[in-house]
Write a protein that holds these residues in place. Structure first.
Motif, PDB file in Angstrom:
ATOM      1  N   ALA A  49       0.704  -1.666  -0.199  1.00 52.45           N
ATOM      2  CA  ALA A  49       0.056  -0.324  -0.364  1.00 52.45           C
ATOM      3  C   ALA A  49       0.777   1.105   0.210  1.00 52.45           C
ATOM      4  CB  ALA A  49      -1.223  -0.015   1.204  1.00 52.45           C
ATOM      5  N   GLU A  50       1.763   1.178   0.767  1.00 49.32           N
ATOM      6  CA  GLU A  50       3.251   2.040   0.698  1.00 49.32           C
ATOM      7  C   GLU A  50       3.115   2.530  -0.409  1.00 49.32           C
ATOM      8  OE1 GLU A  50       4.757   5.202   2.343  1.00 49.32           O
ATOM      9  OE2 GLU A  50       3.073   5.112   3.642  1.00 49.32           O
ATOM     10  N   ASP A  51       4.190   1.402  -1.184  1.00 45.86           N
ATOM     11  CA  ASP A  51       4.557   1.234  -2.497  1.00 45.86           C
ATOM     12  C   ASP A  51       3.651   2.632  -3.862  1.00 45.86           C
ATOM     13  OD1 ASP A  51       6.826   1.299  -1.633  1.00 45.86           O
ATOM     14  OD2 ASP A  51       6.691  -1.819  -2.446  1.00 45.86           O
ATOM     15  N   ILE A  52       2.559   1.552  -3.340  1.00 47.67           N
ATOM     16  CA  ILE A  52       1.139   2.708  -3.824  1.00 47.67           C
ATOM     17  C   ILE A  52       1.159   3.966  -4.506  1.00 47.67           C
ATOM     18  CG2 ILE A  52      -1.008   1.893  -4.675  1.00 47.67           C
ATOM     19  CD1 ILE A  52      -1.362  -1.038  -4.473  1.00 47.67           C
ATOM     20  N   VAL A  53       0.852   3.834  -2.556  1.00 46.09           N
ATOM     21  CA  VAL A  53       0.457   6.132  -2.706  1.00 46.09           C
ATOM     22  C   VAL A  53       1.291   6.700  -2.948  1.00 46.09           C
ATOM     23  CG1 VAL A  53       0.426   7.490  -1.167  1.00 46.09           C
ATOM     24  CG2 VAL A  53      -0.928   5.027  -0.776  1.00 46.09           C
ATOM     25  N   GLN A  54       2.847   6.050  -2.773  1.00 43.75           N
ATOM     26  CA  GLN A  54       4.331   6.269  -2.802  1.00 43.75           C
ATOM     27  C   GLN A  54       4.488   7.193  -4.777  1.00 43.75           C
ATOM     28  OE1 GLN A  54       8.014   5.219  -1.732  1.00 43.75           O
ATOM     29  NE2 GLN A  54       7.096   5.128   0.437  1.00 43.75           N
ATOM     30  N   ASN A  55       3.678   6.049  -5.697  1.00 40.98           N
ATOM     31  CA  ASN A  55       3.876   5.554  -7.050  1.00 40.98           C
ATOM     32  C   ASN A  55       2.827   6.853  -7.419  1.00 40.98           C
ATOM     33  OD1 ASN A  55       4.638   5.310  -9.325  1.00 40.98           O
ATOM     34  ND2 ASN A  55       3.762   3.277  -9.472  1.00 40.98           N
ATOM     35  N   THR A  56       2.063   6.628  -6.668  1.00 39.71           N
ATOM     36  CA  THR A  56       0.867   7.989  -6.874  1.00 39.71           C
ATOM     37  C   THR A  56       1.352   9.549  -6.813  1.00 39.71           C
ATOM     38  OG1 THR A  56      -0.736   6.452  -6.302  1.00 39.71           O
ATOM     39  CG2 THR A  56      -1.537   9.086  -6.454  1.00 39.71           C
ATOM     40  N   PHE A  57       2.020   9.292  -6.107  1.00 41.20           N
ATOM     41  CA  PHE A  57       2.385  11.301  -5.525  1.00 41.20           C
ATOM     42  C   PHE A  57       3.791  11.383  -6.396  1.00 41.20           C
ATOM     43  CE2 PHE A  57       0.604  10.903  -1.100  1.00 41.20           C
ATOM     44  CZ  PHE A  57      -0.362  11.359  -1.550  1.00 41.20           C
ATOM     45  N   LEU A  58       4.329  10.720  -7.080  1.00 37.78           N
ATOM     46  CA  LEU A  58       5.367  10.454  -7.653  1.00 37.78           C
ATOM     47  C   LEU A  58       4.956  10.915  -8.982  1.00 37.78           C
ATOM     48  CD1 LEU A  58       8.093   7.814  -6.245  1.00 37.78           C
ATOM     49  CD2 LEU A  58       8.293  10.491  -6.122  1.00 37.78           C
ATOM     50  N   LYS A  59       3.736   9.999  -9.846  1.00 33.39           N
ATOM     51  CA  LYS A  59       3.500  10.272 -10.497  1.00 33.39           C
ATOM     52  C   LYS A  59       2.683  11.011 -11.235  1.00 33.39           C
ATOM     53  CE  LYS A  59       2.987   5.698 -12.300  1.00 33.39           C
ATOM     54  NZ  LYS A  59       1.911   4.603 -13.468  1.00 33.39           N
ATOM     55  N   THR A  60       2.394  12.111 -10.085  1.00 38.04           N
ATOM     56  CA  THR A  60       2.015  12.958 -10.085  1.00 38.04           C
ATOM     57  C   THR A  60       2.466  14.367 -10.405  1.00 38.04           C
ATOM     58  OG1 THR A  60      -0.046  12.623  -8.168  1.00 38.04           O
ATOM     59  CG2 THR A  60       0.095  14.494  -8.500  1.00 38.04           C
ATOM     60  N   TRP A  61       3.480  13.876  -9.902  1.00 33.26           N
ATOM     61  CA  TRP A  61       4.899  15.544  -9.736  1.00 33.26           C
ATOM     62  C   TRP A  61       5.151  15.175 -10.951  1.00 33.26           C
ATOM     63  CZ3 TRP A  61       5.896  19.975  -7.524  1.00 33.26           C
ATOM     64  CH2 TRP A  61       7.144  20.770  -7.409  1.00 33.26           C
ATOM     65  N   LYS A  62       5.712  13.753 -11.699  1.00 31.95           N
ATOM     66  CA  LYS A  62       5.928  13.623 -13.252  1.00 31.95           C
ATOM     67  C   LYS A  62       5.473  14.085 -14.309  1.00 31.95           C
ATOM     68  CE  LYS A  62       8.041  10.023 -15.982  1.00 31.95           C
ATOM     69  NZ  LYS A  62       8.619   8.727 -16.152  1.00 31.95           N
TER      70      LYS A  62
END
Length: 198
Positions: A49-62
């Protein structure tokens, strides 16, 4: 910039688009916890879950320059989290036998206004299952969680098939009162996906 200025959706997205790190920090502080709970309901694993959420934020910024100010950032984050969850298990090759048409149907239930609502429905169904009458709960979980057929359940519990069918129908009736027509999609997320990556 004051945090209060980020509370306006259009302003927040504009600040993200121009690379305002304060806006990104505000985004994480505001949405990390609810997104983590949502991802945990889907994945049943805290690290995942933590990996998924981190990926969400990283993609949002990217991809921040492509954000649409006319759409609610909260809804975009929930939709992105669901998509990241699906992508995670596709990468693990755990969903190879999964019907892509059904995945798409579930995906459509996470559209803009429904993402946060679905998260709450997952929690409601989980709690509702725990509160089913003992025999009803046992039979329902043998069917949905363990994947036993009605005949197998009847033989295992030494009861009639009609009793099995009646208890499963009862469980569906009780749970549908809690969340309505999305019950099948929620049960799919709770059991079918997790059976494929257990």
């Amino acid at each position: 910039m004051m945090a209060s200025s980020y509370e306006n959706n259009e302003s927040l997205i504009h600040q993200l688009q121009i690379g305002d790190e304060g806006a990104f920090t505000y985004l994480i502080n505001t949405y990390h916890k609810p997104l983590f709970i949502y991802a945990l309901n889907l994945s049943k694993d805290e690290a995942t879950a933590e990996d998924i959420v981190q990926n969400t934020f990283l993609k949002t910024w990217k991809y921040r320059k492509k954000l649409n100010p006319e759409l609610q950032i909260k809804n975009l984050l929930y939709k992105s989290t669901f998509n990241n969850f699906i992508s995670h298990y596709h990468k693990e090759k755990s969903l190879q036998s999964l019907d892509d048409t059904y995945i798409e149907a579930v995906n459509e239930t996470i559209e803009d206004d429904n993402a946060e609502i679905l998260s709450k429905k997952i929690a409601l169904v989980t709690k509702g299952i725990e509160q089913l009458p003992a025999k009803c709960k046992e039979i329902f979980l043998l069917s949905k969680k363990e994947g036993l057929t009605n005949n197998e359940i009847a033989e295992y519990l030494n009861i009639s098939i009609k009793t099995v069918e009646g208890q499963i129908t009862k469980a569906y009736r009780i749970l549908r009162r809690l969340i309505g027509n999305q019950l099948n999609e929620v049960l799919f997320l709770l059991f079918d996906l997790n059976k494929r990556h257990s």
